[in-house]
Design an enzyme around this catalytic site. Structure first.
Site, short mmCIF file in Angstrom:
data_model
loop_
_atom_site.label_atom_id
_atom_site.label_comp_id
_atom_site.label_asym_id
_atom_site.label_seq_id
_atom_site.Cartn_x
_atom_site.Cartn_y
_atom_site.Cartn_z
CD GLU A 72 24.16 23.20 -2.13
OE1 GLU A 72 23.21 23.43 -1.36
OE2 GLU A 72 25.28 23.74 -1.99
NE ARG A 106 20.67 37.14 -4.06
CZ ARG A 106 21.63 37.00 -4.98
NH1 ARG A 106 21.63 37.77 -6.06
NH2 ARG A 106 22.58 36.13 -4.84
CB CYS A 163 26.47 31.64 -1.32
SG CYS A 163 27.03 31.10 -2.94
CG ASP A 210 23.86 29.20 -13.86
OD1 ASP A 210 22.96 28.47 -13.40
OD2 ASP A 210 24.08 30.35 -13.46
NE ARG A 253 21.90 29.39 -10.88
CZ ARG A 253 22.50 30.43 -10.33
NH1 ARG A 253 22.26 30.78 -9.09
NH2 ARG A 253 23.34 31.16 -11.04
ZN LIG Z 1 28.20 29.29 -2.43
#
Ligand SMILES: [Zn+2]
Length: 197
Positions: free
Chosen positions: A92, A49, A67, A126, A128
């Protein structure tokens, strides 16, 4: 990107004792944690994960997102199967940082969805990247994974980084009143594979 192990220690939890590793990328731009249960077996695809830090969800149990539940579900699944690995990305708010995430929440309070809010602040939906995660997996000799995710970008990113995703393991938390709209947006705008929203 070069991945360097910074520290390795033991982390006893109610689910069992994990090995906890700290990694950093070279040049030193990013850190991640890895919680490992059992010994990765190179002959089998590892249960993995990749979880992105969500202070409000992981620590405070926020019901604005799922989350915290996903993190607990993933760790429980790894503990039950006796082996696996959770990479905890210190990215974050899909990579925009905690203060910007709070600003995005402000925008959502006035009616924007999670993707629009990020875009308003000048960020991609996004933000990341997964290079460091692939480096961490290679550190453990893992090249094939069963990936716990609903996010197709994650398996595409790992495949691009040379990690073969042999199976996707769904990680669906039933929607609550608080998360329903958030999950609908993730499905509609970010392509998340969610069957119950
Ligand atoms: Zn979250």
């Amino acid at each position: 990107m070069k991945t360097t192990k910074v520290a390795e220690t033991s982390l006893p939890t109610p689910l069992g004792t994990f090995r906890l590793f700290g990694f950093q990328s070279e040049p030193k731009t990013e850190n991640v944690l890895a919680l490992v249960m059992g010994k990765p077996n190179p002959d089998e695809a590892a249960l993995v994960r990749i979880h992105s830090q969500c202070l409000t969800g992981d620590v405070f149990g926020s019901e604005r997102c799922d989350c915290g539940d996903q993190l607990h579900f993933a760790l429980s699944t790894i503990a039950e199967s006796g082996s696996g690995l959770l990479i905890y990305q210190l990215q974050e708010g899909r990579g925009i940082g905690l203060m910007n995430k709070l600003l995005a929440y402000e925008l959502q309070d006035s009616g924007h969805d999670t993707v629009e809010a990020n875009e308003h602040l000048g960020f991609e939906a996004d933000h990341r990247n997964y290079d460091l995660c692939a480096g961490v997996l290679r550190h453990f000799g893992i090249t094939r994974v069963r990936l716990m995710t609903n996010n197709p970008q994650k398996f595409d990113a790992l495949e691009a980084a040379g990690i073969h995703v042999v199976e996707r393991v769904p990680i669906e938390i039933p929607p609550s009143d608080g998360t329903k709209e958030y999950l609908k947006t993730k499905k509609a705008k970010l392509g998340h594979l969610l069957s119950n929203v």
